[in-house]
Design a protein around this motif. Structure first.
Motif, PDB file in Angstrom:
ATOM      1  N   ASN A 189     -31.083  36.543  28.525  1.00 21.59           N
ATOM      2  CA  ASN A 189     -30.959  37.785  27.765  1.00 21.59           C
ATOM      3  C   ASN A 189     -31.987  37.855  26.630  1.00 21.59           C
ATOM      4  OD1 ASN A 189     -30.150  40.071  26.426  1.00 21.59           O
ATOM      5  ND2 ASN A 189     -28.090  39.333  25.918  1.00 21.59           N
ATOM      6  N   PRO A 190     -32.956  38.768  26.700  1.00 21.53           N
ATOM      7  CA  PRO A 190     -33.966  38.863  25.640  1.00 21.53           C
ATOM      8  C   PRO A 190     -33.395  39.220  24.267  1.00 21.53           C
ATOM      9  CG  PRO A 190     -34.756  39.927  27.630  1.00 21.53           C
ATOM     10  CD  PRO A 190     -33.302  39.637  27.840  1.00 21.53           C
ATOM     11  N   ALA A 191     -32.204  39.801  24.229  1.00 22.89           N
ATOM     12  CA  ALA A 191     -31.610  40.203  22.954  1.00 22.89           C
ATOM     13  C   ALA A 191     -30.663  39.142  22.388  1.00 22.89           C
ATOM     14  CB  ALA A 191     -30.846  41.515  23.122  1.00 22.89           C
ATOM     15  N   SER A 192     -30.527  38.014  23.057  1.00 22.64           N
ATOM     16  CA  SER A 192     -29.587  36.975  22.654  1.00 22.64           C
ATOM     17  C   SER A 192     -29.921  36.369  21.301  1.00 22.64           C
ATOM     18  CB  SER A 192     -29.568  35.872  23.720  1.00 22.64           C
ATOM     19  OG  SER A 192     -28.819  34.762  23.295  1.00 22.64           O
TER      20      SER A 192
ATOM     21  N   ASP B 251     -31.097  43.508  14.676  1.00 23.53           N
ATOM     22  CA  ASP B 251     -31.667  42.226  15.079  1.00 23.53           C
ATOM     23  C   ASP B 251     -31.776  42.102  16.591  1.00 23.53           C
ATOM     24  OD1 ASP B 251     -32.013  41.427  12.498  1.00 23.53           O
ATOM     25  OD2 ASP B 251     -30.286  40.070  12.439  1.00 23.53           O
ATOM     26  N   GLU B 252     -30.876  42.754  17.320  1.00 20.73           N
ATOM     27  CA  GLU B 252     -30.944  42.696  18.783  1.00 20.73           C
ATOM     28  C   GLU B 252     -32.162  43.451  19.294  1.00 20.73           C
ATOM     29  OE1 GLU B 252     -26.461  42.365  20.459  1.00 20.73           O
ATOM     30  OE2 GLU B 252     -26.854  44.152  19.239  1.00 20.73           O
ATOM     31  N   TYR B 253     -32.429  44.602  18.716  1.00 20.64           N
ATOM     32  CA  TYR B 253     -33.641  45.338  19.084  1.00 20.64           C
ATOM     33  C   TYR B 253     -34.881  44.512  18.749  1.00 20.64           C
ATOM     34  CZ  TYR B 253     -31.061  49.699  19.901  1.00 20.64           C
ATOM     35  OH  TYR B 253     -30.231  50.661  20.411  1.00 20.64           O
ATOM     36  N   LYS B 254     -34.881  43.868  17.586  1.00 23.35           N
ATOM     37  CA  LYS B 254     -36.027  43.077  17.149  1.00 23.35           C
ATOM     38  C   LYS B 254     -36.268  41.910  18.094  1.00 23.35           C
ATOM     39  CE  LYS B 254     -37.817  40.620  13.080  1.00 23.35           C
ATOM     40  NZ  LYS B 254     -37.929  39.263  13.663  1.00 23.35           N
TER      41      LYS B 254
ATOM     42  N   SER C 115     -37.038  54.615  23.151  1.00 21.71           N
ATOM     43  CA  SER C 115     -38.278  54.871  22.440  1.00 21.71           C
ATOM     44  C   SER C 115     -38.417  53.954  21.233  1.00 21.71           C
ATOM     45  CB  SER C 115     -38.336  56.336  22.006  1.00 21.71           C
ATOM     46  OG  SER C 115     -39.497  56.591  21.242  1.00 21.71           O
ATOM     47  N   HIS C 116     -37.334  53.772  20.508  1.00 18.41           N
ATOM     48  CA  HIS C 116     -37.328  52.876  19.353  1.00 18.41           C
ATOM     49  C   HIS C 116     -37.687  51.455  19.771  1.00 18.41           C
ATOM     50  CE1 HIS C 116     -36.105  50.883  15.686  1.00 18.41           C
ATOM     51  NE2 HIS C 116     -35.161  50.209  16.325  1.00 18.41           N
ATOM     52  N   LEU C 117     -37.091  50.979  20.861  1.00 19.63           N
ATOM     53  CA  LEU C 117     -37.354  49.622  21.326  1.00 19.63           C
ATOM     54  C   LEU C 117     -38.812  49.452  21.753  1.00 19.63           C
ATOM     55  CD1 LEU C 117     -36.383  46.800  22.130  1.00 19.63           C
ATOM     56  CD2 LEU C 117     -35.742  47.742  24.354  1.00 19.63           C
TER      57      LEU C 117
END
Length: 298
Positions: free
Chosen positions: A85-88, A135-138, A178-180
Motif C-alpha cells: 500500500n503506497p499510502a501505508s 499524510d496519506e496523500y503525501k 487531481s490533488h494527489l
C-alpha cells in the motif's frame, strides 16, 4: 498518439484511440488471448488493455509481440494490495508498493504498453475507517513520484484511478485525484477518468471532467452496470461532449466485467452476467465511434 490535450479543433484523424480491456474474459494473460486480440483487431479496435500481475515478464513480451504483429497498441491496468500500500504508515510496506509498481512497469514495457492505469495509489478495498488524511496523500504521492521516475525510462505514463467509496477511500472524486497527482508532481504521473465510478461519486460529469482535464491521460468507458456502453444510464452525452470540448485525445478504453474468470469476478464482487463479451466489444465500439462523431466539432 498523444496523451496530452490538443489545442486544435478535433477532427476525424484526431479522435481518441479506442481500446478494449481483456478483463471481460480473464485477468491472466496467455496464448489463449491471441485469437481474441485477432478478432478485436478485425472489429476495428486500436488497442487492448491487459491486467498486470506477477506472471513472468516473458508472458507479457510474447503477448506484446503478437499485438505488434497485428498492429494493435496496448495499455495495462493493475492494483496493489494491503501488503504493498503506497499510502501505508509503514515504510517497508510503501517500499513493497514501489517495488510492485516497478515490476508492473517492467512487464508493461515488455509488452510495449504506453499506459498503466488503476487504483494503485492505495490498497484496493482496504479501509482505515476514517476519512483520508493529509499524510496519506503525501505518502502515496511520494511513491507515485518515484514510480513515475522509473516509468519515465520506459516511456510509460502512470494514470491512477479514483474508485467508488465501496472499493476505496483515498480517492473517490476527480478533485481528490487531481490533488494527489499534483502532489506527485511528475510528468509521467497523470490521471484517469472512469465513468462507472464517477456515476456514483460525482455530482456532474462535465464539472468532474473539467477538474481533471489538466492532468487527464486515460478514460475508461464503462456502463453503470459494467455491461455494454450505451445500454445504461451513464450521462454519455455529457461525457463525450465535455471530453471533446477539452480536446482530449488520449485512450477511450471499454472496461466491462463478466463472471468468465471466477476468481477475478469474486474479487471485485461481480455476481451476475451483464452482457456477452462480444456484444460488449462490438456494440460498445459502434457506440463510442458514433459519440465521437457526434461531438467531433465541439
Amino acid at each position: 498518439m498523444s496523451l496530452s490535450n490538443s489545442s486544435s479543433a478535433m477532427t476525424a484523424e484526431q479522435f481518441s484511440p479506442i481500446g478494449f480491456n481483456l478483463l471481460v474474459w480473464t485477468a491472466a494473460l496467455s496464448e489463449a488471448m491471441n485469437p481474441i486480440a485477432d478478432r478485436l483487431k478485425e472489429i476495428g479496435y486500436d488497442g487492448v488493455e491487459s491486467f498486470i500481475d506477477t506472471q513472468d515478464v516473458s508472458v507479457y513480451q510474447q503477448f506484446g509481440d503478437h499485438l505488434k504483429q497485428l498492429g494493435l497498441q496496448s495499455t495495462c491496468v493493475t492494483v496493489v494490495g494491503p501488503d504493498a500500500n503506497p499510502a501505508s504508515e509503514s515504510a517497508s510496506v510503501r517500499e513493497q508498493g514501489l517495488m510492485y509498481l516497478k515490476g508492473a512497469i517492467d512487464r508493461a514495457h515488455a509488452m510495449g504498453a504506453s499506459v498503466i492505469c488503476g487504483p494503485f495509489h492505495s490498497a484496493f478495498a482496504t479501509f482505515s475507517r476514517r476519512e483520508p488524511q493529509p499524510d496519506e496523500y503525501k505518502r502515496s504521492a511520494e511513491v507515485l513520484h518515484a514510480a513515475g521516475e522509473y516509468a519515465k525510462q520506459a516511456n510509460i505514463v502512470l494514470t491512477p484511478e479514483a474508485l467508488n467509496r465501496f472499493e476505496c477511500y483515498l480517492c473517490n472524486t476527480m478533485q481528490q485525484l487531481s490533488h494527489l497527482v499534483q502532489l506527485a508532481d511528475h510528468p509521467n504521473v497523470r490521471a484517469m477518468f472512469d465513468t462507472h465510478h464517477a456515476n456514483m461519486e460525482e455530482k456532474r460529469f462535465p464539472d468532474a471532467i473539467r477538474t481533471i482535464a489538466p492532468v487527464l491521460a486515460h478514460v475508461h468507458i464503462s456502463e453503470n452496470d459494467r455491461g455494454t456502453p450505451g445500454d445504461g444510464h451513464i450521462p454519455w452525452d455529457d461525457t463525450f461532449r465535455t471530453l471533446a470540448e477539452q480536446k482530449y485525445t488520449g485512450w477511450m478504453t471499454i472496461e466491462a466485467f463478466t463472471r468468465n474468470d471466477i476468481d477475478f469476478a469474486n474479487s471485485i464482487n461481480v455476481w451476475r452476467e451483464y452482457n456477452e463479451p462480444w456484444d460488449i466489444a462490438e456494440n460498445g465500439l459502434k457506440f463510442i465511434k458514433a459519440m465521437q462523431a457526434k461531438y467531433a466539432n465541439s
